[in-house]
Design a protein around this motif. Structure first.
Motif, mmCIF file in Angstrom:
data_model
loop_
_atom_site.group_PDB
_atom_site.id
_atom_site.type_symbol
_atom_site.label_atom_id
_atom_site.label_comp_id
_atom_site.label_asym_id
_atom_site.label_seq_id
_atom_site.Cartn_x
_atom_site.Cartn_y
_atom_site.Cartn_z
ATOM 1 N N ILE A 172 -7.533 5.619 6.481
ATOM 2 C CA ILE A 172 -6.428 4.621 6.794
ATOM 3 C C ILE A 172 -6.836 3.351 6.442
ATOM 4 O O ILE A 172 -6.124 2.155 6.746
ATOM 5 C CB ILE A 172 -5.889 4.561 8.077
ATOM 6 C CG1 ILE A 172 -7.456 4.402 9.156
ATOM 7 C CG2 ILE A 172 -5.378 6.058 8.578
ATOM 8 C CD1 ILE A 172 -7.063 4.390 10.723
ATOM 9 N N GLU A 173 -7.727 2.856 5.343
ATOM 10 C CA GLU A 173 -8.258 1.502 4.993
ATOM 11 C C GLU A 173 -7.244 0.650 4.402
ATOM 12 O O GLU A 173 -7.303 -0.383 4.540
ATOM 13 C CB GLU A 173 -9.462 1.574 4.316
ATOM 14 C CG GLU A 173 -10.280 0.368 4.154
ATOM 15 C CD GLU A 173 -11.374 0.422 3.100
ATOM 16 O OE1 GLU A 173 -11.595 -0.395 2.422
ATOM 17 O OE2 GLU A 173 -12.233 1.407 3.603
ATOM 18 N N ILE A 174 -6.220 1.489 3.828
ATOM 19 C CA ILE A 174 -5.042 0.625 3.070
ATOM 20 C C ILE A 174 -4.628 -0.305 4.034
ATOM 21 O O ILE A 174 -3.788 -1.512 3.721
ATOM 22 C CB ILE A 174 -4.217 1.716 2.620
ATOM 23 C CG1 ILE A 174 -3.228 0.955 1.555
ATOM 24 C CG2 ILE A 174 -3.664 2.613 3.787
ATOM 25 C CD1 ILE A 174 -3.878 0.344 0.333
ATOM 26 N N GLU A 175 -4.458 0.083 5.381
ATOM 27 C CA GLU A 175 -3.937 -0.892 6.279
ATOM 28 C C GLU A 175 -4.544 -2.081 6.376
ATOM 29 O O GLU A 175 -4.007 -3.368 6.255
ATOM 30 C CB GLU A 175 -3.800 -0.314 7.769
ATOM 31 C CG GLU A 175 -3.210 -1.215 8.817
ATOM 32 C CD GLU A 175 -3.544 -0.429 10.208
ATOM 33 O OE1 GLU A 175 -2.548 -0.897 11.031
ATOM 34 O OE2 GLU A 175 -4.440 0.006 10.438
ATOM 35 N N GLY A 188 0.865 -1.052 -0.044
ATOM 36 C CA GLY A 188 0.011 0.003 -0.103
ATOM 37 C C GLY A 188 0.879 1.080 0.019
ATOM 38 O O GLY A 188 1.648 1.249 0.954
ATOM 39 N N ILE A 189 0.459 2.190 -0.942
ATOM 40 C CA ILE A 189 1.208 3.504 -1.065
ATOM 41 C C ILE A 189 0.158 4.685 -0.710
ATOM 42 O O ILE A 189 -0.709 4.663 -1.627
ATOM 43 C CB ILE A 189 1.939 3.535 -2.310
ATOM 44 C CG1 ILE A 189 3.128 2.638 -2.620
ATOM 45 C CG2 ILE A 189 2.515 5.174 -2.541
ATOM 46 C CD1 ILE A 189 4.272 2.474 -1.881
ATOM 47 N N THR A 190 0.568 5.243 0.491
ATOM 48 C CA THR A 190 -0.564 6.299 0.685
ATOM 49 C C THR A 190 0.417 7.578 0.949
ATOM 50 O O THR A 190 1.634 7.575 1.222
ATOM 51 C CB THR A 190 -1.343 5.916 1.965
ATOM 52 O OG1 THR A 190 -2.402 6.742 2.056
ATOM 53 C CG2 THR A 190 -0.494 5.762 3.137
ATOM 54 N N ASP A 206 3.914 1.217 7.777
ATOM 55 C CA ASP A 206 5.110 0.210 8.353
ATOM 56 C C ASP A 206 6.189 0.814 8.049
ATOM 57 O O ASP A 206 7.322 0.547 8.550
ATOM 58 C CB ASP A 206 4.853 -1.309 7.579
ATOM 59 C CG ASP A 206 3.491 -1.800 7.714
ATOM 60 O OD1 ASP A 206 3.294 -2.227 9.209
ATOM 61 O OD2 ASP A 206 2.757 -2.025 7.132
ATOM 62 N N THR A 207 6.498 1.677 6.821
ATOM 63 C CA THR A 207 7.564 2.200 6.422
ATOM 64 C C THR A 207 6.999 3.794 6.131
ATOM 65 O O THR A 207 6.139 3.953 5.538
ATOM 66 C CB THR A 207 8.075 1.598 5.229
ATOM 67 O OG1 THR A 207 8.448 0.419 5.709
ATOM 68 C CG2 THR A 207 9.121 2.426 4.636
ATOM 69 N N PHE A 208 8.248 4.640 6.459
ATOM 70 C CA PHE A 208 7.747 5.934 5.899
ATOM 71 C C PHE A 208 9.012 6.302 4.885
ATOM 72 O O PHE A 208 9.958 6.264 4.723
ATOM 73 C CB PHE A 208 8.080 6.962 7.141
ATOM 74 C CG PHE A 208 6.990 6.692 8.419
ATOM 75 C CD1 PHE A 208 5.927 7.465 8.266
ATOM 76 C CD2 PHE A 208 7.277 5.793 9.238
ATOM 77 C CE1 PHE A 208 5.095 7.365 9.321
ATOM 78 C CE2 PHE A 208 6.592 5.756 10.308
ATOM 79 C CZ PHE A 208 5.563 6.420 10.378
ATOM 80 N N ILE A 209 8.394 7.286 3.824
ATOM 81 C CA ILE A 209 9.209 7.572 2.742
ATOM 82 C C ILE A 209 8.873 9.263 2.661
ATOM 83 O O ILE A 209 7.870 9.519 2.291
ATOM 84 C CB ILE A 209 8.791 6.915 1.312
ATOM 85 C CG1 ILE A 209 8.766 5.713 1.444
ATOM 86 C CG2 ILE A 209 9.598 7.554 0.247
ATOM 87 C CD1 ILE A 209 8.089 4.812 0.236
ATOM 88 N N ILE A 210 10.190 9.899 2.714
ATOM 89 C CA ILE A 210 10.151 11.466 2.517
ATOM 90 C C ILE A 210 10.583 11.471 1.155
ATOM 91 O O ILE A 210 11.873 11.078 0.681
ATOM 92 C CB ILE A 210 11.006 12.131 3.418
ATOM 93 C CG1 ILE A 210 10.730 11.845 4.919
ATOM 94 C CG2 ILE A 210 11.040 13.579 3.143
ATOM 95 C CD1 ILE A 210 11.451 12.630 5.979
#
Length: 341
Positions: A176-179, A71-73, A209-213
């Protein structure tokens, strides 16, 4: 199946089998036609879905797939589509034998109900490469960040592709349904996307689960954003980097400068190779059955679902059969209801 469903005749079955055979070879046109059946709510489409999933489940083990759903949000303008395009190409450079499907959800208009479906314009995939498949989908005014039919399409794509990437609509602080839908969720942020209070708000920051800046085109701004996010996550007790075994990673990326793309792609391949990352699809199925009942029948339908003995649903592996059991239970009660003006 429900007593109201029409049967599939031999001509239709032959057509389904042909579409399915070609879709398993990842031919784009039959694959798109099959997906359309998973996005349709008619009785015949429901039977087709059941037939297709049953056929895929009955394939020899060496032909079965259980794709990783990623999931990419993130907020609008964070560069999700462009980053996904670069990461997909990088993954296939590393592992040419893999296949990737991208399901991008765009918001629907509150007035017209239509959707632009513009994410594909930012994701440049080779046209004739069957390893890459892109599908746009309208949210259909659903408020969870994904579409009403996203789960159904994901059911199909899991059986056909190695990695499935679901790009949500541009979210706020609670979509947050992508979770529920993904095996692993990544939240994409822009440098200085908010102050520390914004980062700390409950809901969205606890989900990834992971953060991307992303859009880290300038190093000093990227580093400042990294440290701001890192300190904010510590304050809300989210473990990051290498502090504990179950720590959450933070990646700094730039699609323009190709920064961090290689590292993020390698991380996704690690997730793909780890069977423990895959979630229990039975719990996911129950969540979406409950959501469907709530949307269609409200609190009354939910009460009928809760009244069903657990074994009645657990004894069937088919989502469509479980759906029919629930419908039959609801229809059995509706005629006895006293309706007055």
């Amino acid at each position: 199946m429900s007593r109201n469903q029409s049967s599939i005749d031999s001509t239709m079955m032959t057509e389904i089998n042909d579409m399915l055979e070609r879709a398993t070879r990842l031919e784009k046109w039959p694959l798109a036609r099959l997906i359309s059946q998973f996005e349709t709510s008619t009785d015949k489409a429901k039977q087709i879905r059941h037939t297709v999933i049953e056929a895929l489940n009955n394939r020899p083990d060496k032909m079965k797939k259980n794709g990783l759903v990623l999931g990419i949000t993130g907020t609008p303008g964070a560069g999700k589509s462009s980053l996904i395009g670069e990461v997909c190409l990088n993954i296939l450079d590393k592992k040419p034998e893999l296949s990737i499907a991208v399901l991008a959800v765009d918001p629907s208009s509150q007035r017209s109900g239509g959707s632009l479906l513009g994410d594909r314009t930012r994701t440049n995939f080779p046209i004739n490469d069957n390893r890459l498949f892109f599908r746009s989908q309208a949210s259909d005014l659903d408020l969870g960040g994904v579409g009403k039919k996203t789960y159904q399409v994901t059911r199909l794509l899991r059986h056909l592709f190695d990695i499935i990437i679901i790009e949500t609509v541009g979210i706020g602080q609670s979509e947050i349904e992508i979770e529920q839908l993904s095996d692993h969720t990544c939240l994409i942020l822009q440098p200085f996307a908010g102050d520390q209070v914004q980062f700390m708000k409950a809901g969205i920051m606890e989900v990834p689960d992971t953060f991307i800046i992303n859009k880290c085109d300038e190093d000093s701004l990227a580093k400042k954003s990294y440290h701001l996010l890192k300190s904010s996550l510590k304050l809300v007790n989210v473990s990051i980097d290498q502090e504990v075994d179950a720590a959450k990673k933070i990646f700094l990326t730039s699609a323009i400068k190709q920064k961090g793309i290689d590292e993020l792609s390698s991380f996704i391949l690690q997730l793909y190779s780890d069977p423990a990352v895959r979630k229990d699809t039975r719990e996911q199925e129950l969540f979406y059955l409950r959501k469907w009942v709530q949307q269609e029948f409200g609190r009354f339908g939910t009460s009928q679902l809760n009244a069903l003995p657990a074994y009645e649903l657990q004894s069937h592996n088919s989502y469509e059969k479980k759906e029919s059991i629930i419908l039959d239970a609801i229809h059995a009660v509706i005629p006895s209801l006293a309706i007055t003006d």
